[in-house]
Write a protein that holds these residues in place. Sequence first.
Motif, PDB file in Angstrom:
ATOM      1  N   HIS A   1      -8.497 -12.981 158.932  1.00 20.25           N
ATOM      2  CA  HIS A   1      -8.022 -12.726 160.391  1.00 20.25           C
ATOM      3  C   HIS A   1      -7.951 -14.360 160.646  1.00 20.25           C
ATOM      4  O   HIS A   1      -8.764 -15.158 160.168  1.00 20.25           O
ATOM      5  CB  HIS A   1      -8.956 -12.125 161.340  1.00 20.25           C
ATOM      6  CG  HIS A   1      -8.349 -12.405 162.585  1.00 20.25           C
ATOM      7  ND1 HIS A   1      -9.220 -13.114 163.668  1.00 20.25           N
ATOM      8  CD2 HIS A   1      -7.478 -12.025 163.554  1.00 20.25           C
ATOM      9  CE1 HIS A   1      -8.619 -13.088 164.661  1.00 20.25           C
ATOM     10  NE2 HIS A   1      -7.559 -12.161 164.392  1.00 20.25           N
ATOM     11  N   SER A   2      -6.803 -14.712 161.411  1.00 25.18           N
ATOM     12  CA  SER A   2      -6.677 -15.931 161.866  1.00 25.18           C
ATOM     13  C   SER A   2      -5.834 -15.871 163.293  1.00 25.18           C
ATOM     14  O   SER A   2      -4.959 -15.121 163.373  1.00 25.18           O
ATOM     15  CB  SER A   2      -5.900 -16.840 160.610  1.00 25.18           C
ATOM     16  OG  SER A   2      -5.538 -18.134 161.102  1.00 25.18           O
ATOM     17  N   ILE A   3      -6.131 -16.671 164.094  1.00 24.10           N
ATOM     18  CA  ILE A   3      -5.787 -16.968 165.241  1.00 24.10           C
ATOM     19  C   ILE A   3      -5.080 -18.205 165.456  1.00 24.10           C
ATOM     20  O   ILE A   3      -3.744 -18.332 165.768  1.00 24.10           O
ATOM     21  CB  ILE A   3      -6.964 -16.682 166.451  1.00 24.10           C
ATOM     22  CG1 ILE A   3      -7.303 -15.297 166.506  1.00 24.10           C
ATOM     23  CG2 ILE A   3      -6.342 -17.231 167.876  1.00 24.10           C
ATOM     24  CD1 ILE A   3      -8.205 -15.190 167.465  1.00 24.10           C
ATOM     25  N   THR A   4      -5.529 -19.455 165.376  1.00 19.84           N
ATOM     26  CA  THR A   4      -5.299 -20.572 165.404  1.00 19.84           C
ATOM     27  C   THR A   4      -4.332 -21.232 164.170  1.00 19.84           C
ATOM     28  O   THR A   4      -3.369 -22.152 164.025  1.00 19.84           O
ATOM     29  CB  THR A   4      -6.081 -21.705 165.695  1.00 19.84           C
ATOM     30  OG1 THR A   4      -7.170 -21.866 164.605  1.00 19.84           O
ATOM     31  CG2 THR A   4      -6.850 -21.366 166.895  1.00 19.84           C
ATOM     32  N   GLY A   5      -4.518 -20.396 162.885  1.00 14.91           N
ATOM     33  CA  GLY A   5      -3.734 -20.580 161.858  1.00 14.91           C
ATOM     34  C   GLY A   5      -4.730 -21.419 160.790  1.00 14.91           C
ATOM     35  O   GLY A   5      -4.320 -21.647 159.796  1.00 14.91           O
ATOM     36  N   THR A   6      -5.827 -22.001 161.030  1.00 13.79           N
ATOM     37  CA  THR A   6      -6.910 -22.501 160.270  1.00 13.79           C
ATOM     38  C   THR A   6      -7.221 -21.611 159.265  1.00 13.79           C
ATOM     39  O   THR A   6      -7.212 -22.224 158.015  1.00 13.79           O
ATOM     40  CB  THR A   6      -7.913 -23.343 160.942  1.00 13.79           C
ATOM     41  OG1 THR A   6      -8.606 -22.530 161.821  1.00 13.79           O
ATOM     42  CG2 THR A   6      -7.265 -24.494 161.666  1.00 13.79           C
ATOM     43  N   THR A   7      -7.653 -20.359 159.548  1.00 20.01           N
ATOM     44  CA  THR A   7      -8.152 -19.528 158.383  1.00 20.01           C
ATOM     45  C   THR A   7      -7.069 -19.133 157.815  1.00 20.01           C
ATOM     46  O   THR A   7      -7.177 -18.938 156.543  1.00 20.01           O
ATOM     47  CB  THR A   7      -8.789 -18.293 159.092  1.00 20.01           C
ATOM     48  OG1 THR A   7      -9.565 -18.664 160.097  1.00 20.01           O
ATOM     49  CG2 THR A   7      -9.456 -17.380 158.150  1.00 20.01           C
ATOM     50  N   ALA A   8      -5.727 -18.950 158.216  1.00 15.57           N
ATOM     51  CA  ALA A   8      -4.539 -18.677 157.309  1.00 15.57           C
ATOM     52  C   ALA A   8      -4.563 -19.895 156.287  1.00 15.57           C
ATOM     53  O   ALA A   8      -3.960 -19.669 155.222  1.00 15.57           O
ATOM     54  CB  ALA A   8      -3.289 -18.522 158.169  1.00 15.57           C
ATOM     55  N   GLN A   9      -4.664 -21.121 157.018  1.00 11.56           N
ATOM     56  CA  GLN A   9      -4.404 -22.149 155.816  1.00 11.56           C
ATOM     57  C   GLN A   9      -5.216 -22.099 154.721  1.00 11.56           C
ATOM     58  O   GLN A   9      -5.052 -22.172 153.434  1.00 11.56           O
ATOM     59  CB  GLN A   9      -4.824 -23.689 156.492  1.00 11.56           C
ATOM     60  CG  GLN A   9      -3.691 -24.162 157.338  1.00 11.56           C
ATOM     61  CD  GLN A   9      -4.061 -25.579 158.002  1.00 11.56           C
ATOM     62  OE1 GLN A   9      -4.645 -26.506 157.411  1.00 11.56           O
ATOM     63  NE2 GLN A   9      -4.066 -25.304 159.415  1.00 11.56           N
ATOM     64  N   LEU A  10      -6.580 -21.793 155.020  1.00  9.58           N
ATOM     65  CA  LEU A  10      -7.523 -21.476 153.611  1.00  9.58           C
ATOM     66  C   LEU A  10      -7.188 -20.477 152.908  1.00  9.58           C
ATOM     67  O   LEU A  10      -7.500 -20.427 151.827  1.00  9.58           O
ATOM     68  CB  LEU A  10      -9.029 -21.304 154.377  1.00  9.58           C
ATOM     69  CG  LEU A  10      -9.657 -22.560 154.865  1.00  9.58           C
ATOM     70  CD1 LEU A  10     -10.976 -21.938 155.896  1.00  9.58           C
ATOM     71  CD2 LEU A  10     -10.024 -23.624 154.135  1.00  9.58           C
ATOM     72  N   ALA A  11      -6.946 -19.328 153.523  1.00 12.71           N
ATOM     73  CA  ALA A  11      -6.240 -18.161 152.680  1.00 12.71           C
ATOM     74  C   ALA A  11      -5.316 -18.651 151.937  1.00 12.71           C
ATOM     75  O   ALA A  11      -5.359 -18.129 150.528  1.00 12.71           O
ATOM     76  CB  ALA A  11      -6.025 -16.843 153.948  1.00 12.71           C
TER      77      ALA A  11
END
Length: 196
Positions: free
Chosen positions: A8-18
């Motif tokens: 799950h990502s809201i600001t995009g940082t978790t998506a960058q890690l993913a």
Amino acid sequence: MKVVIVYHSITGTTAQLAEAVAAGCRSVTAVDLQLLRIKGEDITQGRYKNSAVLEAIDQADAVIFGSPTFMGSVSAQFKAFADATAGDRWGEQLWADKVAAGFTVGTGYCGDTLHSLHYLQILAAQHGMLWTGLDLAGAGDVKAPNRLGAQAGLIVRAVDGAIEQPDLQTAFYLGQRVARVVSRSTRQEQQTERTQ
């Protein structure tokens, strides 16, 4: 060999890690990878309803969980997903013996991100999964991989909404490590089957 990254990502940082974890997985040959993002529209009246994500995990050899750290734990959206894994999947241990790993990001050097990582580890344990942590020492060098020193998995501090290069390198390494562990496990299973 199938690997799923569910996050799950809201600001995009978790998506960058993913994405960095996914790149690490893809760097190992023969990986069939799926990036599965938990979305708000997947949650109705507080309950997670995306059966396609759960079924993809059913078919995977490894699952890498990712969530931002909010108020000292995983996001509510990730928790809704985790709660949806109870019932038959948990009761029948459908995910037992799958390889698992995890990552989280917060805005502070601590921010209780390790608690979120432990939450992901416990979720995997509830399902009988085999947790893979980092085998990087994490000596506290701000320019080195695993600079925050979490052996259980990847914890990251976002700075002004961005992930720093050493943390992206560690995410890539985590993806490689999981893919290698699954590959080794798959080869061992195939050898065992041939000798039986």
